[in-house]
Write an enzyme that holds these catalytic residues in place. Structure first.
Site, PDB file in Angstrom:
ATOM      1  N   GLN A 134      -9.012   0.367 -12.415  1.00 17.81           N
ATOM      2  CA  GLN A 134      -9.014   0.856 -13.800  1.00 17.81           C
ATOM      3  C   GLN A 134      -8.400  -0.169 -14.747  1.00 17.81           C
ATOM      4  OE1 GLN A 134      -7.889   3.234 -11.370  1.00 17.81           O
ATOM      5  NE2 GLN A 134      -9.935   4.158 -11.472  1.00 17.81           N
ATOM      6  N   CYS A 153      -5.383   8.803 -15.377  1.00 17.54           N
ATOM      7  CA  CYS A 153      -5.135   7.825 -14.313  1.00 17.54           C
ATOM      8  C   CYS A 153      -3.628   7.752 -14.096  1.00 17.54           C
ATOM      9  CB  CYS A 153      -5.683   6.457 -14.686  1.00 17.54           C
ATOM     10  SG  CYS A 153      -5.382   5.221 -13.378  1.00 17.54           S
ATOM     11  N   ASN A 163      -1.701   6.475 -11.587  1.00 16.16           N
ATOM     12  CA  ASN A 163      -1.119   5.186 -11.190  1.00 16.16           C
ATOM     13  C   ASN A 163      -1.128   4.212 -12.368  1.00 16.16           C
ATOM     14  OD1 ASN A 163      -0.633   5.772  -8.387  1.00 16.16           O
ATOM     15  ND2 ASN A 163      -2.842   5.715  -8.109  1.00 16.16           N
ATOM     16  N   ASN A 176     -12.932   2.885 -15.841  1.00 18.82           N
ATOM     17  CA  ASN A 176     -13.154   2.586 -14.424  1.00 18.82           C
ATOM     18  C   ASN A 176     -13.886   1.253 -14.275  1.00 18.82           C
ATOM     19  OD1 ASN A 176     -12.106   4.949 -13.068  1.00 18.82           O
ATOM     20  ND2 ASN A 176     -13.840   6.084 -13.902  1.00 18.82           N
ATOM     21  N   GLU A 196     -12.840   7.373  -5.306  1.00 18.59           N
ATOM     22  CA  GLU A 196     -12.686   7.618  -6.738  1.00 18.59           C
ATOM     23  C   GLU A 196     -14.006   7.554  -7.503  1.00 18.59           C
ATOM     24  OE1 GLU A 196      -9.797   5.981  -9.253  1.00 18.59           O
ATOM     25  OE2 GLU A 196      -8.317   5.690  -7.662  1.00 18.59           O
ATOM     26  N   ASN A 222     -13.977  12.912  -8.331  1.00 18.15           N
ATOM     27  CA  ASN A 222     -13.164  12.156  -7.377  1.00 18.15           C
ATOM     28  C   ASN A 222     -13.093  12.983  -6.098  1.00 18.15           C
ATOM     29  OD1 ASN A 222     -11.961   9.906  -9.210  1.00 18.15           O
ATOM     30  ND2 ASN A 222     -11.690  11.794 -10.385  1.00 18.15           N
ATOM     31  N   ASN A 260      -9.403  15.054 -15.283  1.00 18.42           N
ATOM     32  CA  ASN A 260     -10.563  14.487 -14.594  1.00 18.42           C
ATOM     33  C   ASN A 260     -10.855  15.334 -13.362  1.00 18.42           C
ATOM     34  OD1 ASN A 260      -8.243  13.738 -13.179  1.00 18.42           O
ATOM     35  ND2 ASN A 260      -8.960  11.654 -12.757  1.00 18.42           N
ATOM     36  N   CYS A 282      -4.681   7.192  -5.571  1.00 14.39           N
ATOM     37  CA  CYS A 282      -5.247   7.872  -6.739  1.00 14.39           C
ATOM     38  C   CYS A 282      -4.213   8.910  -7.182  1.00 14.39           C
ATOM     39  CB  CYS A 282      -6.581   8.538  -6.388  1.00 14.39           C
ATOM     40  SG  CYS A 282      -7.346   9.358  -7.810  1.00 14.39           S
ATOM     41  N   GLY A 283      -3.552   8.630  -8.289  1.00 15.65           N
ATOM     42  CA  GLY A 283      -2.433   9.474  -8.721  1.00 15.65           C
ATOM     43  C   GLY A 283      -2.880  10.855  -9.157  1.00 15.65           C
ATOM     44  N   ASN A 308      -3.319   0.775  -6.132  1.00 12.63           N
ATOM     45  CA  ASN A 308      -4.413   1.089  -7.071  1.00 12.63           C
ATOM     46  C   ASN A 308      -4.424  -0.064  -8.079  1.00 12.63           C
ATOM     47  OD1 ASN A 308      -5.056   4.093  -9.091  1.00 12.63           O
ATOM     48  ND2 ASN A 308      -6.473   2.538  -8.393  1.00 12.63           N
TER      49      ASN A 308
HETATM   50  N1  API Z   1     -11.484   7.345 -11.079  1.00 15.91           N
HETATM   51  C1  API Z   1     -10.804   8.385 -11.863  1.00 15.91           C
HETATM   52  C2  API Z   1      -9.825   7.755 -12.876  1.00 15.91           C
HETATM   53  C3  API Z   1      -8.639   7.062 -12.223  1.00 15.91           C
HETATM   54  C4  API Z   1      -7.905   7.941 -11.296  1.00 15.91           C
HETATM   55  C5  API Z   1      -6.867   7.257 -10.409  1.00 15.91           C
HETATM   56  N2  API Z   1      -6.909   5.822 -10.346  1.00 15.91           N
HETATM   57  C6  API Z   1      -5.489   7.763 -10.712  1.00 15.91           C
HETATM   58  O1  API Z   1      -4.501   7.066 -10.408  1.00 15.91           O
HETATM   59  O2  API Z   1      -5.386   8.929 -11.185  1.00 15.91           O
HETATM   60  C7  API Z   1     -11.840   9.190 -12.646  1.00 15.91           C
HETATM   61  O3  API Z   1     -12.894   8.639 -13.021  1.00 15.91           O
HETATM   62  O4  API Z   1     -11.552  10.371 -12.894  1.00 15.91           O
END
Ligand code: API
EC number: 5.1.1.7
Length: 299
Positions: free
Chosen positions: A47, A76, A78, A67, A215, A197, A163, A224-225, A15
């Site tokens: 991100q 986020c 990660n 983002n 995402e 997501n 999120n 995507c964590g 990521n």
């Molecule tokens: N795109 C996601 C944010 C980053 C999530 C992802 N990169 C992670 O590691 O959680 C959103 O707009 O909710």
């Protein structure tokens, strides 16, 4: 032009993350600067994690998550691991308390170099996701992809880690599905007033699942964590797994523990790539010759 700020290009299981040091400043990264950095192949990111001075007593830093399309995100996973690794190398500390749009979260770097982030409690109420219409049971909602009489995907679980996430369950290789085709349609589906997501999950054991994610505000990513957290808690609450799950994303495995106190703990690696400085107004940047900061153990 804005005063230059330091950044580190990092990744969390692939990521792509930029950790930006905005401490001691009153300005914020302009959307145009984020979009310019995202467009440059060398600094292309999923991100930006902007570290700001704390807003709330009892926290070390406020972290703003942007983002690559310039939209703000609440969580986020990660990216938080990358922030922890960078701060641990700088400060010698291994535990931190952060504030994000999703609330207060704590994180720690272990002797072996892996990083655990307490991603907080999952939310399951339809208005907390949020959804645009009421669903009493968010373990499976009425949403499908493909022909009405033979949907390709249907009945996702939805959850929020701050999120919004939709998890479609499949019984075959997650790479069989054209996520790049219907990810954007579902991300912007009217049932998700704040978009979402979109993930596909294949449960392979009582403590393991495989995940791919489109995402919100980005597109396909290698990890995507927060989706891994949302998928793990959704798998547990639908009886597909226990509360400790290894979630394997295209970039590698994440360990997710849904504790009895309802907190979700995500553990995984982070990787430094290079550092430099950038202009938070225009996105113009330059690389420096810094070596990789010393980090603990070997993850
Ligand atoms: N795109 C996601 C944010 C980053 C999530 C992802 N990169 C992670 O590691 O959680 C959103 O707009 O909710």
């Amino acid at each position: 032009m804005g005063e230059q700020a330091a950044f580190a290009k990092m990744n969390g299981l692939g990521n792509e993350i930029i950790v930006a040091d905005m401490r001691g400043r009153s300005d914020h990264i302009a959307p145009a600067a984020a979009i310019a950095l995202a467009r440059d192949p060398a600094t292309k990111f999923d991100q930006v994690m902007a570290i700001h001075d704390p807003k709330t007593s009892g926290t070390d830093y406020y972290v703003e998550i942007i983002n690559c399309d310039g939209t703000r995100a609440q969580a986020c996973g990660n990216g938080m691991r990358c922030v922890v690794q960078a701060l641990a190398a700088e400060t010698g500390r291994n535990r931190f308390t952060f504030e994000t749009l999703a609330g207060i979260l704590t994180a720690a770097e272990h002797e072996n170099g892996l990083i655990s982030v307490d991603m907080g409690k999952p939310r399951f109420g339809w208005q907390e996701i949020p959804l645009s219409e009421e669903f009493a049971d968010t373990r499976r909602i009425e949403l499908q992809v493909g022909p009405i009489d033979a949907p390709v995907l249907h009945s996702p679980s939805v959850a929020s880690m701050g999120n919004p996430h939709a998890i479609f369950w499949v019984d075959r290789d997650v790479w069989f599905y054209e996520l790049e085709k219907f990810g954007p349609l579902l991300e912007h589906h009217p049932i998700f007033p704040e978009r979402a997501n979109i993930s596909i999950a294949e449960v392979t054991a009582n403590d393991a699942l495989i995940l791919r994610t489109w995402e919100r505000g980005v597109g396909l990513t290698r990890a995507c964590g927060s989706a891994a957290c949302a998928a793990a808690v959704s798998a547990a609450r639908t009886g597909r797994t226990g509360r400790n799950v290894t979630v394997t994303v295209p970039g590698g495995p994440l360990e997710i523990e849904w504790r009895d106190d309802d907190h979700v703990i995500m553990t995984g690696p982070a990787e430094w790539e290079f550092s430099g400085t950038f202009d938070p107004v225009t996105g113009a940047w330059s690389r420096d010759n810094a070596a990789a900061p010393a980090k603990r153990g070997v993850a």
